[in-house]
Design an enzyme around this catalytic site. Structure first.
Site, short mmCIF file in Angstrom:
data_model
loop_
_atom_site.label_atom_id
_atom_site.label_comp_id
_atom_site.label_asym_id
_atom_site.label_seq_id
_atom_site.Cartn_x
_atom_site.Cartn_y
_atom_site.Cartn_z
N ASN A 199 -4.17 4.72 -3.12
CA ASN A 199 -3.82 3.85 -1.93
C ASN A 199 -4.75 2.86 -2.15
OD1 ASN A 199 -2.52 2.36 0.09
ND2 ASN A 199 -3.66 3.59 1.65
N MET A 251 0.87 -1.06 0.11
CA MET A 251 0.02 0.23 0.10
C MET A 251 0.96 1.28 0.12
SD MET A 251 -3.22 -1.24 -0.17
CE MET A 251 -4.32 -2.70 0.13
N CYS A 252 0.31 2.48 0.10
CA CYS A 252 1.04 3.72 -0.05
C CYS A 252 0.28 4.58 0.78
CB CYS A 252 0.72 4.34 -1.51
SG CYS A 252 1.11 3.17 -3.13
N ARG A 253 1.04 5.79 0.93
CA ARG A 253 0.67 6.96 1.63
C ARG A 253 0.59 7.98 0.82
NH1 ARG A 253 -1.42 4.83 6.02
NH2 ARG A 253 -2.02 3.66 4.38
#
Length: 266
Positions: free
Chosen positions: A112, A1-3
């Site tokens: 995300n 996942m990302c931020r």
């Protein structure tokens, strides 16, 4: 996942959100607290709006914590509307074309989450795009393709409806491929005037999303996770929500795929 983090309001230096806070986006790139993985080192990007209708864009494949150019840009650029993203790849090579945000005309978009079983439905989704929209495809990620599906569904004319219909297209493509739909979508996007966000998942695990006023009401942030837990009054956005932030305030509305036949899991 990302931020990721996005901001709309009075013009501020990008460093006020991206690099300076104790749990800034750069800090989250190597020490996220609410992501599946604490490290988001597969590139980063910025999209910011100024005097022109289309956003400026800077992306690179370096981890955000190791690029001195990013810190310098954030220290010098002042904007009243910007999007920033640090990437943890769930598929697709580490390349500039695969780093968020993605842009199309005045629109910018970052994400995300992921489309489960993407490689099995990617071709069908790409083939469903109009020729003009397909020609904008530069990278290989599910995130960029979802953005193009939104554009194909008439993003400028019907913003929430376009996202809802794009979501339905992904779910229906999964079912046609014999897959259980597995879409996780927490995204922010803007046309240069208004900031939008969506939090949705086909299961009970939609990626996190928070919002807070900034600088005594001079602006509003919307983020994957808070960058200053002690100094901000952070509001968690519930799953299955569509957020609109404009000069007249913020609205949160229910969000679901377009087809009434699709079951919504809350």
């Amino acid at each position: 996942m990302c931020r990721w983090a996005a901001y709309l309001g009075e013009a501020v230096f990008l460093e006020d959100i991206i690099t300076a806070p104790c749990h800034s986006l750069i800090a989250q790139s190597h020490c996220a607290q609410e992501a599946k993985s604490p490290t988001n080192g597969d590139g980063f990007g910025l999209a910011w709006y100024g005097d022109r209708p289309e956003p400026g864009l800077y992306r690179d494949i370096l981890p955000a914590w190791s690029d001195p150019n990013l810190k310098s840009l954030c220290r010098q650029i002042k904007s009243g509307l910007f999007l920033a993203h640090v990437r943890a790849s769930t598929g697709g090579a580490t390349s500039r074309m695969n780093c968020h945000p993605f842009i199309s005309g005045q629109w910018s978009f970052m994400h995300n989450g992921q489309i489960g079983g993407f490689e099995k439905i990617r071709r069908a989704l790409e083939n469903s795009l109009s020729d003009a929209v397909f020609d904008q495809r530069e990278g290989t990620t599910d995130s960029e393709l979802f953005f193009l599906l939104m554009i194909d569904e008439g993003l400028s004319a019907d913003t929430q409806g376009a996202v809802s219909r794009a979501t339905s297209r992904v779910i229906e493509a999964s079912r046609r491929a014999g897959l259980e739909p597995a879409l996780r979508l927490t995204a922010a996007f803007s046309d240069g005037q208004t900031l939008y966000a969506v939090r949705y998942a086909t299961d009970a695990h939609a990626p996190t999303l928070y919002t807070s006023v900034f600088r005594n009401g001079g602006g509003r942030c919307i983020v994957s996770e808070p960058f200053d837990r002690d100094g901000g009054d952070w509001q968690a956005i519930p799953p299955s929500s569509f957020v609109t932030i404009g000069s007249d305030g913020m609205a949160i509305r229910p969000f679901a795929p377009a087809s009434a036949k699709l079951a919504l899991v809350v």
